[in-house]
Write a protein that holds these residues in place. Structure first.
Motif, mmCIF file in Angstrom:
data_model
loop_
_atom_site.group_PDB
_atom_site.id
_atom_site.type_symbol
_atom_site.label_atom_id
_atom_site.label_comp_id
_atom_site.label_asym_id
_atom_site.label_seq_id
_atom_site.Cartn_x
_atom_site.Cartn_y
_atom_site.Cartn_z
ATOM 1 N N MET A 198 0.828 -1.193 0.000
ATOM 2 C CA MET A 198 0.000 0.000 0.000
ATOM 3 C C MET A 198 0.876 1.262 0.000
ATOM 4 O O MET A 198 0.509 2.253 -0.583
ATOM 5 N N ARG A 199 2.017 1.226 0.617
ATOM 6 C CA ARG A 199 2.900 2.394 0.658
ATOM 7 C C ARG A 199 3.443 2.709 -0.721
ATOM 8 O O ARG A 199 3.634 3.867 -1.050
ATOM 9 N N THR A 200 3.697 1.690 -1.529
ATOM 10 C CA THR A 200 4.206 1.927 -2.878
ATOM 11 C C THR A 200 3.167 2.654 -3.714
ATOM 12 O O THR A 200 3.501 3.562 -4.473
ATOM 13 N N GLY A 201 1.919 2.291 -3.558
ATOM 14 C CA GLY A 201 0.842 2.952 -4.290
ATOM 15 C C GLY A 201 0.715 4.416 -3.933
ATOM 16 O O GLY A 201 0.498 5.266 -4.798
ATOM 17 N N SER A 202 0.864 4.739 -2.655
ATOM 18 C CA SER A 202 0.758 6.141 -2.250
ATOM 19 C C SER A 202 1.976 6.937 -2.709
ATOM 20 O O SER A 202 1.865 8.114 -3.020
ATOM 21 N N ARG A 203 3.137 6.302 -2.763
ATOM 22 C CA ARG A 203 4.325 6.986 -3.280
ATOM 23 C C ARG A 203 4.170 7.302 -4.761
ATOM 24 O O ARG A 203 4.521 8.396 -5.204
ATOM 25 N N ILE A 204 3.668 6.349 -5.504
ATOM 26 C CA ILE A 204 3.456 6.566 -6.942
ATOM 27 C C ILE A 204 2.411 7.651 -7.150
ATOM 28 O O ILE A 204 2.574 8.530 -7.987
ATOM 29 N N SER A 257 1.647 10.098 -5.090
ATOM 30 C CA SER A 257 2.241 11.383 -4.710
ATOM 31 C C SER A 257 3.179 11.892 -5.792
ATOM 32 O O SER A 257 3.189 13.091 -6.105
ATOM 33 N N LEU A 258 3.949 11.012 -6.376
ATOM 34 C CA LEU A 258 4.862 11.398 -7.452
ATOM 35 C C LEU A 258 4.090 11.890 -8.670
ATOM 36 O O LEU A 258 4.453 12.900 -9.279
ATOM 37 N N LEU A 259 2.994 11.214 -9.000
ATOM 38 C CA LEU A 259 2.175 11.642 -10.138
ATOM 39 C C LEU A 259 1.557 13.016 -9.903
ATOM 40 O O LEU A 259 1.527 13.857 -10.807
ATOM 41 N N VAL A 260 1.080 13.263 -8.691
ATOM 42 C CA VAL A 260 0.510 14.576 -8.365
ATOM 43 C C VAL A 260 1.583 15.654 -8.453
ATOM 44 O O VAL A 260 1.349 16.737 -9.004
ATOM 45 N N ALA A 266 -4.546 22.539 -13.664
ATOM 46 C CA ALA A 266 -4.901 21.871 -14.923
ATOM 47 C C ALA A 266 -3.738 21.024 -15.436
ATOM 48 O O ALA A 266 -3.952 20.080 -16.208
ATOM 49 N N GLY A 267 -2.523 21.350 -15.021
ATOM 50 C CA GLY A 267 -1.353 20.538 -15.354
ATOM 51 C C GLY A 267 -1.184 20.296 -16.841
ATOM 52 O O GLY A 267 -1.231 21.223 -17.648
ATOM 53 N N PRO A 268 -1.013 19.035 -17.237
ATOM 54 C CA PRO A 268 -0.766 18.699 -18.642
ATOM 55 C C PRO A 268 -1.939 19.022 -19.572
ATOM 56 O O PRO A 268 -1.751 19.099 -20.781
ATOM 57 N N LEU A 269 -3.114 19.239 -19.021
ATOM 58 C CA LEU A 269 -4.258 19.582 -19.865
ATOM 59 C C LEU A 269 -4.026 20.899 -20.597
ATOM 60 O O LEU A 269 -4.641 21.146 -21.638
ATOM 61 N N ASN A 270 -3.117 21.735 -20.086
ATOM 62 C CA ASN A 270 -2.781 22.986 -20.745
ATOM 63 C C ASN A 270 -2.226 22.743 -22.141
ATOM 64 O O ASN A 270 -2.375 23.577 -23.027
ATOM 65 N N TYR A 271 -1.578 21.615 -22.337
ATOM 66 C CA TYR A 271 -0.931 21.324 -23.614
ATOM 67 C C TYR A 271 -1.854 20.633 -24.604
ATOM 68 O O TYR A 271 -1.443 20.348 -25.731
ATOM 69 N N VAL A 272 -3.090 20.372 -24.207
ATOM 70 C CA VAL A 272 -4.066 19.792 -25.142
ATOM 71 C C VAL A 272 -5.207 20.766 -25.402
ATOM 72 O O VAL A 272 -6.279 20.368 -25.851
ATOM 73 N N GLY A 273 -4.981 22.041 -25.105
ATOM 74 C CA GLY A 273 -5.953 23.064 -25.469
ATOM 75 C C GLY A 273 -6.699 23.725 -24.334
ATOM 76 O O GLY A 273 -7.451 24.661 -24.560
#
Length: 69
Positions: A1-7, A9-12, A48-55
């Protein structure tokens, strides 16, 4: 479960960094006076993050109430 929260957090973190890069590329951080609308636009652009690059180009309009005299 800790690995999932690390991933997660990294994605956010990566999502927000991409949003901050997009805001910087649009010149939102370059000086000038900061109003409610410009601060909100910067925040929404970062969220919005990466959504900025799709318009997605979020723009916020707001007015703060004036104090009574």
């Amino acid at each position: 479960m800790r690995t999932g929260s690390r991933i997660g957090s990294l994605l956010v973190l990566v999502w927000l960094v991409i949003g901050a890069i997009a805001a910087a590329q649009r010149g939102y951080f370059s000086g000038g006076d900061t109003s409610c609308a410009s601060a909100a636009t910067i925040a929404v652009t970062i969220l919005a993050g990466p959504l900025n690059y799709v318009g997605v180009n979020p723009q916020i309009e707001c007015e703060l109430p004036q104090p009574s005299q």
